[in-house]
Design a protein around this motif. Structure first.
Motif, PDB file in Angstrom:
ATOM      1  N   GLY A   1      -1.520  14.701   6.967  1.00 19.74           N
ATOM      2  CA  GLY A   1      -2.889  14.203   7.018  1.00 19.74           C
ATOM      3  C   GLY A   1      -2.942  12.849   6.326  1.00 19.74           C
ATOM      4  O   GLY A   1      -2.146  11.965   6.622  1.00 19.74           O
ATOM      5  N   ASP A   2      -3.852  12.723   5.370  1.00 17.79           N
ATOM      6  CA  ASP A   2      -3.988  11.471   4.625  1.00 17.79           C
ATOM      7  C   ASP A   2      -3.161  11.444   3.349  1.00 17.79           C
ATOM      8  O   ASP A   2      -3.221  10.471   2.603  1.00 17.79           O
ATOM      9  N   ALA A   3      -2.417  12.507   3.065  1.00 16.84           N
ATOM     10  CA  ALA A   3      -1.685  12.608   1.797  1.00 16.84           C
ATOM     11  C   ALA A   3      -0.181  12.554   2.031  1.00 16.84           C
ATOM     12  O   ALA A   3       0.318  12.919   3.097  1.00 16.84           O
ATOM     13  N   LEU A   4       0.534  12.106   1.024  1.00 17.44           N
ATOM     14  CA  LEU A   4       1.989  12.156   1.043  1.00 17.44           C
ATOM     15  C   LEU A   4       2.444  13.428   0.339  1.00 17.44           C
ATOM     16  O   LEU A   4       1.839  13.847  -0.652  1.00 17.44           O
ATOM     17  N   ARG A   5       3.523  14.024   0.843  1.00 19.23           N
ATOM     18  CA  ARG A   5       4.101  15.231   0.259  1.00 19.23           C
ATOM     19  C   ARG A   5       5.624  15.102   0.268  1.00 19.23           C
ATOM     20  O   ARG A   5       6.200  14.427   1.120  1.00 19.23           O
ATOM     21  N   PHE A   6       6.255  15.782  -0.674  1.00 19.66           N
ATOM     22  CA  PHE A   6       7.709  15.804  -0.721  1.00 19.66           C
ATOM     23  C   PHE A   6       8.254  16.760   0.332  1.00 19.66           C
ATOM     24  O   PHE A   6       7.830  17.905   0.414  1.00 19.66           O
TER      25      PHE A   6
ATOM     26  N   SER B   1      11.544   2.094 -11.715  1.00 21.40           N
ATOM     27  CA  SER B   1      12.342   1.526 -10.616  1.00 21.40           C
ATOM     28  C   SER B   1      12.165   2.294  -9.315  1.00 21.40           C
ATOM     29  O   SER B   1      13.130   2.673  -8.654  1.00 21.40           O
ATOM     30  N   VAL B   2      10.909   2.526  -8.940  1.00 21.21           N
ATOM     31  CA  VAL B   2      10.612   3.234  -7.691  1.00 21.21           C
ATOM     32  C   VAL B   2      10.930   2.291  -6.530  1.00 21.21           C
ATOM     33  O   VAL B   2      10.326   1.231  -6.391  1.00 21.21           O
ATOM     34  N   HIS B   3      11.899   2.710  -5.718  1.00 18.91           N
ATOM     35  CA  HIS B   3      12.370   1.867  -4.619  1.00 18.91           C
ATOM     36  C   HIS B   3      12.269   2.631  -3.306  1.00 18.91           C
ATOM     37  O   HIS B   3      12.850   3.711  -3.157  1.00 18.91           O
ATOM     38  N   ILE B   4      11.524   2.076  -2.371  1.00 16.96           N
ATOM     39  CA  ILE B   4      11.471   2.643  -1.028  1.00 16.96           C
ATOM     40  C   ILE B   4      12.693   2.120  -0.284  1.00 16.96           C
ATOM     41  O   ILE B   4      12.794   0.930   0.026  1.00 16.96           O
ATOM     42  N   ALA B   5      13.633   3.027  -0.029  1.00 16.51           N
ATOM     43  CA  ALA B   5      14.903   2.635   0.580  1.00 16.51           C
ATOM     44  C   ALA B   5      14.803   2.510   2.093  1.00 16.51           C
ATOM     45  O   ALA B   5      15.608   1.805   2.706  1.00 16.51           O
ATOM     46  N   GLY B   6      13.833   3.198   2.696  1.00 12.41           N
ATOM     47  CA  GLY B   6      13.691   3.085   4.141  1.00 12.41           C
ATOM     48  C   GLY B   6      12.719   4.104   4.688  1.00 12.41           C
ATOM     49  O   GLY B   6      12.271   5.009   3.980  1.00 12.41           O
ATOM     50  N   ILE B   7      12.416   3.941   5.962  1.00 14.99           N
ATOM     51  CA  ILE B   7      11.551   4.876   6.676  1.00 14.99           C
ATOM     52  C   ILE B   7      12.251   5.200   7.991  1.00 14.99           C
ATOM     53  O   ILE B   7      12.644   4.295   8.733  1.00 14.99           O
TER      54      ILE B   7
ATOM     55  N   GLU C   1       0.827  -1.202   0.000  1.00 10.50           N
ATOM     56  CA  GLU C   1       0.000   0.000   0.000  1.00 10.50           C
ATOM     57  C   GLU C   1       0.868   1.262   0.000  1.00 10.50           C
ATOM     58  O   GLU C   1       0.579   2.222  -0.718  1.00 10.50           O
ATOM     59  N   LEU C   2       1.945   1.249   0.771  1.00  9.86           N
ATOM     60  CA  LEU C   2       2.841   2.402   0.797  1.00  9.86           C
ATOM     61  C   LEU C   2       3.486   2.606  -0.571  1.00  9.86           C
ATOM     62  O   LEU C   2       3.574   3.736  -1.061  1.00  9.86           O
ATOM     63  N   GLN C   3       3.911   1.529  -1.200  1.00  4.43           N
ATOM     64  CA  GLN C   3       4.505   1.613  -2.541  1.00  4.43           C
ATOM     65  C   GLN C   3       3.525   2.271  -3.506  1.00  4.43           C
ATOM     66  O   GLN C   3       3.900   3.153  -4.285  1.00  4.43           O
ATOM     67  N   TYR C   4       2.275   1.867  -3.449  1.00  9.11           N
ATOM     68  CA  TYR C   4       1.244   2.430  -4.312  1.00  9.11           C
ATOM     69  C   TYR C   4       1.111   3.938  -4.090  1.00  9.11           C
ATOM     70  O   TYR C   4       1.073   4.715  -5.045  1.00  9.11           O
ATOM     71  N   HIS C   5       1.029   4.369  -2.837  1.00  9.01           N
ATOM     72  CA  HIS C   5       0.843   5.795  -2.538  1.00  9.01           C
ATOM     73  C   HIS C   5       2.067   6.620  -2.946  1.00  9.01           C
ATOM     74  O   HIS C   5       1.920   7.748  -3.427  1.00  9.01           O
ATOM     75  N   VAL C   6       3.246   6.070  -2.770  1.00 11.14           N
ATOM     76  CA  VAL C   6       4.467   6.754  -3.223  1.00 11.14           C
ATOM     77  C   VAL C   6       4.447   6.899  -4.738  1.00 11.14           C
ATOM     78  O   VAL C   6       4.728   7.977  -5.278  1.00 11.14           O
ATOM     79  N   GLU C   7       4.100   5.834  -5.448  1.00 11.02           N
ATOM     80  CA  GLU C   7       4.053   5.897  -6.908  1.00 11.02           C
ATOM     81  C   GLU C   7       2.980   6.868  -7.380  1.00 11.02           C
ATOM     82  O   GLU C   7       3.171   7.561  -8.393  1.00 11.02           O
ATOM     83  N   GLN C   8       1.876   6.970  -6.668  1.00  6.81           N
ATOM     84  CA  GLN C   8       0.835   7.932  -7.024  1.00  6.81           C
ATOM     85  C   GLN C   8       1.334   9.370  -6.848  1.00  6.81           C
ATOM     86  O   GLN C   8       1.026  10.244  -7.665  1.00  6.81           O
ATOM     87  N   LEU C   9       2.090   9.637  -5.797  1.00  4.66           N
ATOM     88  CA  LEU C   9       2.669  10.973  -5.610  1.00  4.66           C
ATOM     89  C   LEU C   9       3.619  11.310  -6.751  1.00  4.66           C
ATOM     90  O   LEU C   9       3.567  12.407  -7.307  1.00  4.66           O
ATOM     91  N   LEU C  10       4.470  10.366  -7.123  1.00  2.00           N
ATOM     92  CA  LEU C  10       5.386  10.594  -8.249  1.00  2.00           C
ATOM     93  C   LEU C  10       4.617  10.814  -9.549  1.00  2.00           C
ATOM     94  O   LEU C  10       4.995  11.658 -10.369  1.00  2.00           O
ATOM     95  N   THR C  11       3.545  10.090  -9.744  1.00  4.37           N
ATOM     96  CA  THR C  11       2.719  10.259 -10.946  1.00  4.37           C
ATOM     97  C   THR C  11       2.091  11.642 -10.975  1.00  4.37           C
ATOM     98  O   THR C  11       2.118  12.326 -12.009  1.00  4.37           O
ATOM     99  N   ARG C  12       1.548  12.083  -9.854  1.00  2.00           N
ATOM    100  CA  ARG C  12       0.963  13.435  -9.799  1.00  2.00           C
ATOM    101  C   ARG C  12       2.030  14.499 -10.061  1.00  2.00           C
ATOM    102  O   ARG C  12       1.782  15.498 -10.741  1.00  2.00           O
TER     103      ARG C  12
END
Length: 154
Positions: free
Chosen positions: A129-134, A85-91, A2-13
């Motif tokens: 909130g419910d959104a991801l931001r850079f 090649s969207v890679h979540i390297a860590g949190i 789910e996190l991967q999906y939301h990150v990719e959606q932010l990059l797409t936007r």
């Protein structure tokens, strides 16, 4: 997943704002105290943060868009971003570290299309909130050479 999906959606936007010439919406994908830098790979490899474009707040991103719309004069052209090649390297402490590859094609008003830029994105992303931001977007160019005006964000 789910996190991967939301990150990719932010990059797409992000790339759609640029590709669809909706630049006024571009800064809204960042937090107020963000950092946006475009740096040649040669500088990044040497640990030098000297870049081609350097903005250290969302207000500066807005100013960049105003400048593009009102002060810069350049021939009409269109961008098309390809992100892979969207890679979540860590949190760490609520910040998501993400690396991805990008290529930007530029089509000029004469119909010619060429590879304009390629490289990688190094992002730090936070939840607002419910959104991801850079929080930080570092664009590392594969080369220091841009053969036309770098007017728009990459």
């Amino acid at each position: 997943m789910e996190l991967q999906y939301h990150v990719e959606q932010l990059l797409t936007r992000y790339v759609q704002c640029i590709d669809d010439d909706r630049l006024e919406a571009w800064p809204d994908l960042f937090v107020d105290d963000c950092s946006y830098r475009i740096i040649p790979r040669e500088n990044a490899d040497r640990g030098m943060s000297i870049g081609i474009m350097d903005c250290d707040s969302r207000g500066m991103l807005h100013d960049r868009v105003v400048s593009l719309r009102n002060a810069n004069v350049y021939p009409e052209h269109f961008y098309r971003h390809l992100v892979s090649s969207v890679h979540i390297a860590g949190i760490d402490n609520g910040e998501i570290s993400v690396q991805s590859n990008y290529a930007v094609l530029q089509t000029r008003n004469d119909g010619t299309t060429k590879l304009y830029s390629a490289g990688r994105y190094m992002d730090r992303i936070v939840a607002v909130g419910d959104a991801l931001r850079f929080k930080e977007k570092l664009v590392i160019l594969d080369t220091y050479r841009i053969d036309t005006l770098l007017a728009r964000p990459l």
